[in-house]
Write a protein that holds these residues in place. Structure first.
Motif, mmCIF file in Angstrom:
data_model
loop_
_atom_site.group_PDB
_atom_site.id
_atom_site.type_symbol
_atom_site.label_atom_id
_atom_site.label_comp_id
_atom_site.label_asym_id
_atom_site.label_seq_id
_atom_site.Cartn_x
_atom_site.Cartn_y
_atom_site.Cartn_z
ATOM 1 N N SER A 35 15.000 -5.713 18.561
ATOM 2 C CA SER A 35 15.216 -6.801 19.501
ATOM 3 C C SER A 35 16.327 -6.434 20.474
ATOM 4 O O SER A 35 17.355 -5.903 20.073
ATOM 5 C CB SER A 35 15.610 -8.084 18.767
ATOM 6 N N LYS A 36 16.111 -6.722 21.751
ATOM 7 C CA LYS A 36 17.176 -6.514 22.740
ATOM 8 C C LYS A 36 18.021 -7.769 22.892
ATOM 9 O O LYS A 36 19.019 -7.765 23.598
ATOM 10 C CB LYS A 36 16.581 -6.090 24.074
ATOM 11 N N ILE A 37 17.620 -8.848 22.217
ATOM 12 C CA ILE A 37 18.395 -10.082 22.202
ATOM 13 C C ILE A 37 19.246 -10.068 20.944
ATOM 14 O O ILE A 37 18.743 -9.900 19.835
ATOM 15 C CB ILE A 37 17.491 -11.342 22.189
ATOM 16 N N SER A 38 20.541 -10.232 21.127
ATOM 17 C CA SER A 38 21.476 -10.269 20.011
ATOM 18 C C SER A 38 22.439 -11.424 20.256
ATOM 19 O O SER A 38 22.881 -11.636 21.385
ATOM 20 C CB SER A 38 22.245 -8.949 19.949
ATOM 21 N N LEU A 39 22.753 -12.174 19.216
ATOM 22 C CA LEU A 39 23.654 -13.308 19.384
ATOM 23 C C LEU A 39 25.112 -12.872 19.490
ATOM 24 O O LEU A 39 25.931 -13.555 20.085
ATOM 25 C CB LEU A 39 23.490 -14.293 18.231
ATOM 26 N N PHE A 40 25.438 -11.732 18.878
ATOM 27 C CA PHE A 40 26.817 -11.258 18.854
ATOM 28 C C PHE A 40 26.846 -9.767 19.123
ATOM 29 O O PHE A 40 25.921 -9.053 18.791
ATOM 30 C CB PHE A 40 27.451 -11.544 17.486
ATOM 31 N N LEU A 41 27.939 -9.312 19.708
ATOM 32 C CA LEU A 41 28.126 -7.889 19.940
ATOM 33 C C LEU A 41 28.936 -7.285 18.803
ATOM 34 O O LEU A 41 29.829 -7.932 18.259
ATOM 35 C CB LEU A 41 28.872 -7.666 21.259
ATOM 36 N N ALA A 42 28.624 -6.048 18.477
ATOM 37 C CA ALA A 42 29.387 -5.339 17.448
ATOM 38 C C ALA A 42 30.788 -5.046 17.984
ATOM 39 O O ALA A 42 30.974 -4.863 19.198
ATOM 40 C CB ALA A 42 28.682 -4.039 17.090
ATOM 41 N N PRO A 43 31.792 -5.020 17.112
ATOM 42 C CA PRO A 43 33.155 -4.681 17.567
ATOM 43 C C PRO A 43 33.143 -3.341 18.303
ATOM 44 O O PRO A 43 32.481 -2.400 17.883
ATOM 45 C CB PRO A 43 33.946 -4.578 16.261
ATOM 46 N N GLY A 44 33.832 -3.299 19.420
ATOM 47 C CA GLY A 44 33.898 -2.078 20.217
ATOM 48 C C GLY A 44 32.771 -1.922 21.228
ATOM 49 O O GLY A 44 32.733 -0.942 21.957
ATOM 50 N N SER A 45 31.854 -2.892 21.279
ATOM 51 C CA SER A 45 30.756 -2.811 22.250
ATOM 52 C C SER A 45 31.311 -2.903 23.669
ATOM 53 O O SER A 45 32.286 -3.606 23.920
ATOM 54 C CB SER A 45 29.768 -3.968 22.044
ATOM 55 N N ILE A 46 30.680 -2.195 24.566
ATOM 56 C CA ILE A 46 31.104 -2.212 25.967
ATOM 57 C C ILE A 46 30.363 -3.336 26.686
ATOM 58 O O ILE A 46 29.144 -3.447 26.603
ATOM 59 C CB ILE A 46 30.832 -0.855 26.638
ATOM 60 N N VAL A 47 31.111 -4.169 27.381
ATOM 61 C CA VAL A 47 30.539 -5.283 28.129
ATOM 62 C C VAL A 47 30.656 -4.973 29.616
ATOM 63 O O VAL A 47 31.747 -4.738 30.117
ATOM 64 C CB VAL A 47 31.294 -6.601 27.809
ATOM 65 N N ARG A 87 12.780 -13.940 16.177
ATOM 66 C CA ARG A 87 13.423 -15.256 16.241
ATOM 67 C C ARG A 87 13.913 -15.733 14.875
ATOM 68 O O ARG A 87 14.959 -16.367 14.775
ATOM 69 C CB ARG A 87 12.482 -16.280 16.864
ATOM 70 N N GLY A 88 13.177 -15.427 13.820
ATOM 71 C CA GLY A 88 13.600 -15.812 12.465
ATOM 72 C C GLY A 88 14.927 -15.171 12.083
ATOM 73 O O GLY A 88 15.828 -15.834 11.563
ATOM 74 N N GLU A 89 15.060 -13.869 12.365
ATOM 75 C CA GLU A 89 16.315 -13.156 12.083
ATOM 76 C C GLU A 89 17.472 -13.753 12.885
ATOM 77 O O GLU A 89 18.569 -13.940 12.368
ATOM 78 C CB GLU A 89 16.196 -11.679 12.484
ATOM 79 N N LEU A 90 17.217 -14.025 14.157
ATOM 80 C CA LEU A 90 18.259 -14.584 15.024
ATOM 81 C C LEU A 90 18.646 -15.990 14.568
ATOM 82 O O LEU A 90 19.820 -16.356 14.575
ATOM 83 C CB LEU A 90 17.785 -14.600 16.476
ATOM 84 N N ARG A 91 17.649 -16.752 14.126
ATOM 85 C CA ARG A 91 17.921 -18.103 13.610
ATOM 86 C C ARG A 91 18.775 -18.019 12.340
ATOM 87 O O ARG A 91 19.728 -18.779 12.172
ATOM 88 C CB ARG A 91 16.594 -18.792 13.327
ATOM 89 N N ASP A 92 18.454 -17.088 11.456
ATOM 90 C CA ASP A 92 19.246 -16.895 10.232
ATOM 91 C C ASP A 92 20.682 -16.499 10.577
ATOM 92 O O ASP A 92 21.633 -16.992 9.972
ATOM 93 C CB ASP A 92 18.622 -15.817 9.340
ATOM 94 N N GLU A 93 20.827 -15.619 11.557
ATOM 95 C CA GLU A 93 22.167 -15.183 11.995
ATOM 96 C C GLU A 93 22.948 -16.376 12.556
ATOM 97 O O GLU A 93 24.128 -16.548 12.275
ATOM 98 C CB GLU A 93 22.022 -14.086 13.049
ATOM 99 N N PHE A 94 22.276 -17.210 13.326
ATOM 100 C CA PHE A 94 22.897 -18.416 13.882
ATOM 101 C C PHE A 94 23.384 -19.314 12.745
ATOM 102 O O PHE A 94 24.515 -19.803 12.763
ATOM 103 C CB PHE A 94 21.882 -19.162 14.758
ATOM 104 N N MET A 95 22.527 -19.540 11.739
ATOM 105 C CA MET A 95 22.889 -20.430 10.623
ATOM 106 C C MET A 95 24.065 -19.874 9.823
ATOM 107 O O MET A 95 24.935 -20.637 9.410
ATOM 108 C CB MET A 95 21.679 -20.670 9.712
ATOM 109 N N ARG A 96 24.097 -18.555 9.614
ATOM 110 C CA ARG A 96 25.221 -17.950 8.883
ATOM 111 C C ARG A 96 26.529 -18.146 9.649
ATOM 112 O O ARG A 96 27.562 -18.426 9.060
ATOM 113 C CB ARG A 96 24.989 -16.453 8.653
ATOM 114 N N TYR A 97 26.484 -18.007 10.956
ATOM 115 C CA TYR A 97 27.705 -18.074 11.763
ATOM 116 C C TYR A 97 28.145 -19.512 12.048
ATOM 117 O O TYR A 97 29.306 -19.850 11.886
ATOM 118 C CB TYR A 97 27.512 -17.307 13.066
#
Length: 131
Positions: A35-47, A87-97
């Motif tokens: 997926s190219k959609i990610s809810l959060f960036l990994a530490p050190g990611s370049i923005v 979307r299921g993975e992203l939804r799970d990530e949202f719920m965890r956070y």
């Protein structure tokens, strides 16, 4: 907005007065396996485009208008334009956070009941003091 780095300061040059920031991407990479959609960036990611300068993200599944939205609202909008397989993975990530399901509207009743009770209590206090 075009940006350049001058020393340690960011400079901005407006390309179009009243223009919009639009980023168009495919929802997946690596033949649909990532997926190219990610809810959060990994530490050190370049923005390269700061959050406050990102308005529209477009994929083949829709458009997310992110301007002025909270982190939760932004995450929900991004889930909505992700490839359905992710979307299921992203939804799970949202719920965890965030601690709740982004597809379920939070129950407002306890808050509304509290407001009603406070209003009733204020009315009874006001009427008691008038007597």
């Amino acid at each position: 907005i075009a940006q350049c780095l001058v020393g340690s300061e960011m400079c901005k040059e407006t390309v179009s007065k009243g223009g919009k920031s639009i980023i168009v991407i495919n929802s997946t990479a690596a033949g649909g396996s990532v997926s190219k959609i990610s809810l959060f960036l990994a530490p050190g990611s370049i923005v390269t485009t700061p959050r406050n300068e990102t308005q529209f993200i477009v994929t083949e599944y829709g458009i997310a208008d992110l301007r002025g939205k909270t982190n939760q609202e932004r995450a929900k909008a991004l889930i909505g334009i992700a490839h359905p397989d992710f979307r299921g993975e992203l939804r799970d990530e949202f719920m965890r956070y965030f601690g709740f399901d982004p597809l379920v509207k939070p129950v407002d009743a306890p808050y509304e009941i509290l407001l009603i009770n406070i209003a009733d209590e204020q009315r009874s206090i006001s009427s008691d003091t008038l007597v």
